[in-house]
Design a protein around this motif. Structure first.
Motif, mmCIF file in Angstrom:
data_model
loop_
_atom_site.group_PDB
_atom_site.id
_atom_site.type_symbol
_atom_site.label_atom_id
_atom_site.label_comp_id
_atom_site.label_asym_id
_atom_site.label_seq_id
_atom_site.Cartn_x
_atom_site.Cartn_y
_atom_site.Cartn_z
ATOM 1 N N VAL A 111 18.643 -23.785 10.324
ATOM 2 C CA VAL A 111 17.591 -24.704 9.875
ATOM 3 C C VAL A 111 16.769 -25.184 11.069
ATOM 4 O O VAL A 111 15.530 -25.178 11.045
ATOM 5 N N VAL A 122 15.866 -22.221 1.315
ATOM 6 C CA VAL A 122 16.887 -22.519 2.317
ATOM 7 C C VAL A 122 18.031 -23.262 1.641
ATOM 8 O O VAL A 122 17.884 -24.417 1.233
ATOM 9 N N VAL A 154 20.922 -25.013 2.286
ATOM 10 C CA VAL A 154 21.638 -25.658 3.393
ATOM 11 C C VAL A 154 23.055 -26.024 2.950
ATOM 12 O O VAL A 154 23.276 -26.555 1.865
ATOM 13 N N LEU A 170 14.760 -30.451 7.999
ATOM 14 C CA LEU A 170 14.585 -30.071 6.591
ATOM 15 C C LEU A 170 13.246 -30.557 6.060
ATOM 16 O O LEU A 170 12.577 -29.861 5.287
ATOM 17 N N ASP A 173 10.216 -28.346 4.512
ATOM 18 C CA ASP A 173 9.570 -28.692 3.253
ATOM 19 C C ASP A 173 8.062 -28.809 3.446
ATOM 20 O O ASP A 173 7.271 -28.300 2.640
ATOM 21 N N THR A 178 11.427 -24.255 0.227
ATOM 22 C CA THR A 178 12.179 -25.010 -0.768
ATOM 23 C C THR A 178 13.593 -25.190 -0.257
ATOM 24 O O THR A 178 14.273 -24.201 0.047
ATOM 25 N N VAL A 179 14.029 -26.435 -0.136
ATOM 26 C CA VAL A 179 15.370 -26.739 0.353
ATOM 27 C C VAL A 179 16.294 -26.938 -0.847
ATOM 28 O O VAL A 179 16.051 -27.802 -1.690
#
Length: 228
Positions: A124, A152, A154, A167, A171, A176-177
């Protein structure tokens, strides 16, 4: 240019990057579902993730034998049981994580987008800062600069302020997390159900159809009925 061998049809793959965070069953579930949906996949397995894969499954992922190793990996369920799934991997192309001249390192190489599953805090940070220290990070940076979908997933807890800021940066850049946080309303009765829920949410974010989990229908009790 995306190379097409004689007799092949042009392919526009999803890049799947597997980083060193715990959660290799998530990656396996995403890969199986992409292949089941008829998608092509370009696979990048980071060096750190190979240690995690060895620790979590006992499988050594080797560049020279990647087909055999991938087939064995994808055949296993989240509980580690071999032979749980039968998977055709003909639509997968593997690129070494150290190959910075690989197809996905260039924006002229056509792809549908990229999924990083699982995404470690190190990956990340690398993508957020534009470090491109390996093919996984470089491919993610290319995905963002070309305006393609980057998801992603995480997988870490707790998250410190630095990672949270990274993060937010992703974004803001259009990624898109998707935290690897399984839900329970789908009536999970097995560890595979929890893994498939997270994998399904990753694919939802990418817009890839699947049937990995029971979707919410607005009726209470559906999950408990299934579990019973």
């Amino acid at each position: 240019m995306n190379p097409v061998k004689p007799g092949e049809t042009p392919r526009t793959p999803w890049i799947v990057g597997v980083s060193g965070a715990s959660g290799t069953p998530y990656a396996a579930a995403v890969l199986r579902a992409l292949l089941a949906a008829g998608e092509s996949v370009d696979l990048v397995v980071s060096r750190a993730s190979r240690l995690t894969l060895l620790d979590e499954t006992g499988i050594s992922f080797r560049d020279a034998h990647w087909r055999d190793d991938l087939r064995e990996w994808l055949s296993r369920g989240a509980d580690g049981k071999p032979g749980t799934f039968s998977v055709d991997i003909d639509a997968v192309r593997h690129w070494s994580a150290g190959d910075l001249a690989a197809g996905p390192s260039s924006g002229s190489y056509p792809t549908r987008g990229m999924l990083i599953v699982p995404a470690s805090t190190a990956s990340v940070a690398g993508v957020a800062l534009g470090l491109s220290k390996d093919l996984l990070q470089r491919a993610a940076s290319v995905t963002l600069k070309e305006g393609r979908k980057l998801v992603v997933a995480v997988r870490e807890t707790p998250l410190n302020g630095q990672t949270l800021r990274h993060l937010v940066t992703l974004d803001d850049a259009g990624a898109t997390v998707v935290p690897a946080s399984p839900a329970f309303y789908a009536g999970a009765t097995h560890i595979q159900d929890l893994v498939d829920f997270v994998a399904g949410r990753v694919l939802d974010a990418a817009g890839v159809p699947h049937r990995l989990y029971r979707r919410w229908q607005g009726e209470l009790g559906g999950g408990s009925d299934r579990a019973g």
